[in-house]
Design an enzyme around this catalytic site. Structure first.
Site, PDB file in Angstrom:
ATOM      1  N   PRO A 198      -2.656 -11.489  10.417  1.00  0.00           N
ATOM      2  CA  PRO A 198      -3.028 -11.234  11.821  1.00  0.00           C
ATOM      3  C   PRO A 198      -3.171  -9.733  12.068  1.00  0.00           C
ATOM      4  O   PRO A 198      -2.506  -8.926  11.413  1.00  0.00           O
ATOM      5  CB  PRO A 198      -1.831 -11.796  12.598  1.00  0.00           C
ATOM      6  CG  PRO A 198      -0.699 -11.795  11.627  1.00  0.00           C
ATOM      7  CD  PRO A 198      -1.306 -12.011  10.269  1.00  0.00           C
ATOM      8  N   ASN A 221       0.855  -1.189   0.000  1.00  0.00           N
ATOM      9  CA  ASN A 221       0.000   0.000   0.000  1.00  0.00           C
ATOM     10  C   ASN A 221       0.885   1.230   0.000  1.00  0.00           C
ATOM     11  O   ASN A 221       2.107   1.130   0.067  1.00  0.00           O
ATOM     12  CB  ASN A 221      -0.966  -0.031   1.188  1.00  0.00           C
ATOM     13  CG  ASN A 221      -0.213  -0.043   2.501  1.00  0.00           C
ATOM     14  OD1 ASN A 221       0.483   0.906   2.834  1.00  0.00           O
ATOM     15  ND2 ASN A 221      -0.334  -1.130   3.256  1.00  0.00           N
TER      16      ASN A 221
END
Ligand code: C5P
Length: 400
Positions: free
Chosen positions: A305, A209
């Site tokens: 996670p 990102n």
């Protein structure tokens, strides 16, 4: 203008690094400091007083009995009129004298006569630095609450390489700015994540990102300025490490999780600023995926996670601080996220306000309500966030 209104007396001792002190004066003045320069006799062999006078805009003191000073007491005046005395470069000889209270020239006399904190930036040959006498003097000075800035390792003027290089002027300025910040996190340990993560698809491709890492790095710097021992676990970013911060570079979310979980239980504060990828490819192709005319590959994803939620769920978690970058409905999404992850403090921002830039607009959310901070540089906001975290560490119900 981080040093606006601060009065800095800069002492320059004789050594080749004295030429860097000229750049240092320029940077200090640019940050708003009022700089007075005092030179040892030996320093004038390397750089002339005229250089420092031009850069500081003030007369330069060289000799303790300088007839230009009204009452002939240059050392007393320079020591009285300063918020900090900085000696850069500090020679081995100066350090030895300062450690023992010797006052036999202008710099050593004003060091002894000062009423303000003393910071020194040692610069010398590596063997002089490692000499037990110098190390003993440094330990004495540190014990006397003198700030020791550096030295760095690298190329030395004598042609050798090793420890003894004066810190770069930019680094000394960063240390000076830190010196003037309040210390509400003194003695605390702070762990910060920053930047994006990169989830490999094959050896040359992956999912990531656009996080720049700037906010996380600003938080690490602000926590260190506030007195904390700081560890920064960061994904792939090209940013310089803040002074005094331990940096651990990782690539994927699983690596970030492993590095964070190794350390989380010993921390007082955990700040998750990283933009962790929500998903990663289920499997990584060992070879580069080729465009061979067959239908485009389908990449199956699995969830990563949630590192912040995992730290917050520890039996005795550090004070957890999260970030929420949204494109709309900031207050609602941020508060929902804070409760879902069970974290006491969350900083929310709208992506259009801060993404990639040096400034941002943050709103803080905790159990005592919310507070919109003024739009500001990321470092300013990070300092306010760390001040709030420090207040909540002392008292979970601290009012704003
Ligand atoms: O991605 P999200 O908006 O849930 O991120 C909110 C906060 O949770 C951030 O502080 C981020 O660093 C943290 N986070 C995390 N691990 C993830 C996802 C987010 O630590 N997998």
């Amino acid at each position: 203008m981080e040093l606006n209104g601060k009065r800095v007396t800069l002492g320059v001792t004789g050594g080749i690094a004295a030429y860097k002190a000229a750049e240092l004066v320029r940077l200090l003045v640019r940050q708003g400091a009022a700089v007075r320069v005092a030179m040892s006799e030996a320093a004038t062999r390397f750089v002339t007083p005229t250089t420092f006078q031009a850069l500081s805009g003030n007369p330069v003191a060289v000799d303790p009995w300088d007839a230009g000073v009204a009452n002939g007491m240059a050392h007393i005046q320079l020591a009285r009129e300063a918020d900090v005395l900085l000696i850069a470069p500090a020679s081995a000889d100066f350090l030895a004298k300062a450690a023992n209270g010797v006052a036999d020239n202008l710099l050593t006399t004003l060091t002894l006569a000062r009423g303000c904190p003393l910071l020194v930036a040692p610069a010398m040959n590596r063997q002089m630095w490692h000499n037990p006498a110098t190390q003993r003097n440094i330990a004495t000075l540190a014990g006397d609450a003198v700030g020791i800035l550096g030295p760095a390792s690298g190329e030395l003027a004598c042609g050798e390489s090793g420890e003894g290089r004066m810190l770069e002027p930019e680094e000394i300025v960063e240390e000076l700015i830190a010196h003037f910040q309040p210390k509400p996190l003194q003695g605390r340990k702070v762990l910060v994540t920053a930047g994006p993560t990169f989830e490999a698809i094959d050896p040359v491709r992956g999912l990531s990102n656009l996080s720049s890492g700037k906010m996380g790095f600003a938080v690490a710097r602000a926590a260190r300025e506030a007195g904390a021992e700081v560890t920064l676990v960061c994904g792939p970013v090209a940013l310089p490490t803040p002074r005094g911060v331990t940096r651990i570079d990782v690539t994927s979310a699983l690596e970030m999780q492993a590095q964070v979980m190794l350390r989380a239980v010993t921390q007082d504060v955990f700040v998750g600023v990283a933009a962790v990828s929500d998903y990663r490819p289920r499997s990584v192709s060992e070879q580069k995926i080729k465009k061979d005319g067959s239908p485009p590959p389908v990449i199956e994803l699995v969830e990563n996670p949630d590192i912040l939620a995992e730290v917050a769920a520890l039996p005795r978690p550090p004070l957890c601080v999260g970030f929420a970058a949204e494109t709309r409905n900031l207050a609602e999404y941020a508060e929902t996220k804070r409760r879902a992850k069970k974290i006491p403090l969350l900083a929310g921002n709208l992506i259009q306000d801060g993404f990639g830039g040096d400034a941002n607009r943050l709103t803080l959310f905790d159990d005592n309500g919310q507070r919109a901070l003024e739009p500001a540089p990321k470092l300013t906001l990070a300092r306010q966030l760390m001040a709030r975290a420090a207040a909540l560490l002392e008292n979970p119900h601290a009012p704003y």
